[in-house]
Motif scaffolding. Sequence first.
Motif, PDB file in Angstrom:
ATOM      1  N   ALA A  26       0.838  -1.202   0.000  1.00  0.00           N
ATOM      2  CA  ALA A  26       0.000   0.000   0.000  1.00  0.00           C
ATOM      3  C   ALA A  26       0.876   1.257   0.000  1.00  0.00           C
ATOM      4  O   ALA A  26       0.556   2.242  -0.671  1.00  0.00           O
ATOM      5  N   LEU A  27       1.968   1.232   0.741  1.00  0.00           N
ATOM      6  CA  LEU A  27       2.887   2.370   0.753  1.00  0.00           C
ATOM      7  C   LEU A  27       3.490   2.571  -0.633  1.00  0.00           C
ATOM      8  O   LEU A  27       3.560   3.698  -1.127  1.00  0.00           O
ATOM      9  N   LEU A  28       3.912   1.490  -1.274  1.00  0.00           N
ATOM     10  CA  LEU A  28       4.473   1.598  -2.618  1.00  0.00           C
ATOM     11  C   LEU A  28       3.452   2.168  -3.594  1.00  0.00           C
ATOM     12  O   LEU A  28       3.788   3.020  -4.430  1.00  0.00           O
ATOM     13  N   GLU A  29       2.205   1.733  -3.488  1.00  0.00           N
ATOM     14  CA  GLU A  29       1.142   2.272  -4.350  1.00  0.00           C
ATOM     15  C   GLU A  29       0.949   3.763  -4.091  1.00  0.00           C
ATOM     16  O   GLU A  29       0.820   4.542  -5.034  1.00  0.00           O
ATOM     17  N   ARG A  30       0.936   4.141  -2.825  1.00  0.00           N
ATOM     18  CA  ARG A  30       0.766   5.554  -2.454  1.00  0.00           C
ATOM     19  C   ARG A  30       1.886   6.412  -3.033  1.00  0.00           C
ATOM     20  O   ARG A  30       1.664   7.569  -3.386  1.00  0.00           O
ATOM     21  N   LEU A  31       3.078   5.834  -3.131  1.00  0.00           N
ATOM     22  CA  LEU A  31       4.230   6.550  -3.669  1.00  0.00           C
ATOM     23  C   LEU A  31       4.343   6.416  -5.194  1.00  0.00           C
ATOM     24  O   LEU A  31       5.302   6.918  -5.789  1.00  0.00           O
ATOM     25  N   ASN A  32       3.367   5.726  -5.811  1.00  0.00           N
ATOM     26  CA  ASN A  32       3.376   5.479  -7.265  1.00  0.00           C
ATOM     27  C   ASN A  32       4.629   4.745  -7.724  1.00  0.00           C
ATOM     28  O   ASN A  32       5.224   5.090  -8.747  1.00  0.00           O
ATOM     29  N   MET A  33       5.032   3.740  -6.947  1.00  0.00           N
ATOM     30  CA  MET A  33       6.198   2.932  -7.287  1.00  0.00           C
ATOM     31  C   MET A  33       5.747   1.520  -7.620  1.00  0.00           C
ATOM     32  O   MET A  33       4.916   0.955  -6.908  1.00  0.00           O
ATOM     33  N   ARG A  34       6.309   0.955  -8.667  1.00  0.00           N
ATOM     34  CA  ARG A  34       5.995  -0.410  -9.061  1.00  0.00           C
ATOM     35  C   ARG A  34       6.888  -1.374  -8.299  1.00  0.00           C
ATOM     36  O   ARG A  34       8.106  -1.244  -8.317  1.00  0.00           O
ATOM     37  N   ARG A  35       6.294  -2.335  -7.647  1.00  0.00           N
ATOM     38  CA  ARG A  35       7.043  -3.243  -6.774  1.00  0.00           C
ATOM     39  C   ARG A  35       8.141  -4.006  -7.499  1.00  0.00           C
ATOM     40  O   ARG A  35       9.133  -4.378  -6.895  1.00  0.00           O
ATOM     41  N   GLY A  36       7.987  -4.250  -8.782  1.00  0.00           N
ATOM     42  CA  GLY A  36       9.010  -4.965  -9.533  1.00  0.00           C
ATOM     43  C   GLY A  36      10.238  -4.138  -9.834  1.00  0.00           C
ATOM     44  O   GLY A  36      11.260  -4.657 -10.250  1.00  0.00           O
ATOM     45  N   ARG A  37      10.148  -2.824  -9.606  1.00  0.00           N
ATOM     46  CA  ARG A  37      11.250  -1.936  -9.947  1.00  0.00           C
ATOM     47  C   ARG A  37      11.890  -1.281  -8.725  1.00  0.00           C
ATOM     48  O   ARG A  37      12.584  -0.272  -8.856  1.00  0.00           O
ATOM     49  N   VAL A  38      11.638  -1.846  -7.536  1.00  0.00           N
ATOM     50  CA  VAL A  38      12.199  -1.258  -6.326  1.00  0.00           C
ATOM     51  C   VAL A  38      12.858  -2.329  -5.454  1.00  0.00           C
ATOM     52  O   VAL A  38      12.561  -3.516  -5.568  1.00  0.00           O
ATOM     53  N   ALA A  39      13.726  -1.849  -4.593  1.00  0.00           N
ATOM     54  CA  ALA A  39      14.276  -2.665  -3.510  1.00  0.00           C
ATOM     55  C   ALA A  39      13.950  -1.917  -2.229  1.00  0.00           C
ATOM     56  O   ALA A  39      14.030  -0.679  -2.173  1.00  0.00           O
ATOM     57  N   VAL A  40      13.543  -2.648  -1.180  1.00  0.00           N
ATOM     58  CA  VAL A  40      13.098  -2.018   0.062  1.00  0.00           C
ATOM     59  C   VAL A  40      13.869  -2.584   1.245  1.00  0.00           C
ATOM     60  O   VAL A  40      14.064  -3.801   1.353  1.00  0.00           O
ATOM     61  N   GLU A  41      14.250  -1.676   2.125  1.00  0.00           N
ATOM     62  CA  GLU A  41      14.898  -2.043   3.384  1.00  0.00           C
ATOM     63  C   GLU A  41      14.103  -1.380   4.502  1.00  0.00           C
ATOM     64  O   GLU A  41      13.781  -0.197   4.424  1.00  0.00           O
ATOM     65  N   ILE A  42      13.748  -2.154   5.510  1.00  0.00           N
ATOM     66  CA  ILE A  42      13.056  -1.610   6.683  1.00  0.00           C
ATOM     67  C   ILE A  42      13.913  -1.906   7.905  1.00  0.00           C
ATOM     68  O   ILE A  42      14.258  -3.063   8.163  1.00  0.00           O
ATOM     69  N   ASN A  43      14.254  -0.862   8.618  1.00  0.00           N
ATOM     70  CA  ASN A  43      15.086  -0.978   9.818  1.00  0.00           C
ATOM     71  C   ASN A  43      16.353  -1.777   9.541  1.00  0.00           C
ATOM     72  O   ASN A  43      16.723  -2.680  10.280  1.00  0.00           O
ATOM     73  N   HIS A  44      16.996  -1.439   8.438  1.00  0.00           N
ATOM     74  CA  HIS A  44      18.297  -1.995   8.038  1.00  0.00           C
ATOM     75  C   HIS A  44      18.239  -3.463   7.616  1.00  0.00           C
ATOM     76  O   HIS A  44      19.257  -4.142   7.604  1.00  0.00           O
ATOM     77  N   GLU A  45      17.044  -3.960   7.283  1.00  0.00           N
ATOM     78  CA  GLU A  45      16.905  -5.328   6.784  1.00  0.00           C
ATOM     79  C   GLU A  45      16.192  -5.304   5.435  1.00  0.00           C
ATOM     80  O   GLU A  45      15.117  -4.715   5.309  1.00  0.00           O
ATOM     81  N   ILE A  46      16.785  -5.953   4.450  1.00  0.00           N
ATOM     82  CA  ILE A  46      16.182  -6.015   3.122  1.00  0.00           C
ATOM     83  C   ILE A  46      14.923  -6.867   3.182  1.00  0.00           C
ATOM     84  O   ILE A  46      14.913  -7.943   3.785  1.00  0.00           O
ATOM     85  N   VAL A  47      13.862  -6.380   2.575  1.00  0.00           N
ATOM     86  CA  VAL A  47      12.595  -7.116   2.527  1.00  0.00           C
ATOM     87  C   VAL A  47      12.528  -7.841   1.188  1.00  0.00           C
ATOM     88  O   VAL A  47      12.541  -7.198   0.140  1.00  0.00           O
ATOM     89  N   PRO A  48      12.476  -9.177   1.198  1.00  0.00           N
ATOM     90  CA  PRO A  48      12.341  -9.915  -0.065  1.00  0.00           C
ATOM     91  C   PRO A  48      11.023  -9.566  -0.752  1.00  0.00           C
ATOM     92  O   PRO A  48       9.991  -9.387  -0.096  1.00  0.00           O
ATOM     93  N   LYS A  49      11.058  -9.453  -2.069  1.00  0.00           N
ATOM     94  CA  LYS A  49       9.846  -9.107  -2.824  1.00  0.00           C
ATOM     95  C   LYS A  49       8.686 -10.056  -2.500  1.00  0.00           C
ATOM     96  O   LYS A  49       7.537  -9.640  -2.457  1.00  0.00           O
TER      97      LYS A  49
END
Length: 72
Positions: A26-49
């Motif tokens: 939902a955050l990615l959608e709000r930011l108009n980012m496509r999940r296939g074209r991003v890498a995300v880290e939360i609290n210094h840990e990479i989140v697997p797609k």
Amino acid sequence: MLDSIATSITLNGDPYPLDRDTALTALLERLNMRRGRVAVEINHEIVPKARYDETMVRAGDHVEIINFVGGG
């Protein structure tokens, strides 16, 4: 009486308001980012797609999103 309590996260180093805990997708959608074209880290840990749908972003989280852009 408070109707709602605003929360915030740190997004790419800057404060970012959220109304409540939010699913990462939902955050990615709000930011108009496509999940296939991003890498995300939360609290210094990479989140697997594969875990984007089940991952929640909560108040106080530090979120880094790298958006891949094609071109030449």
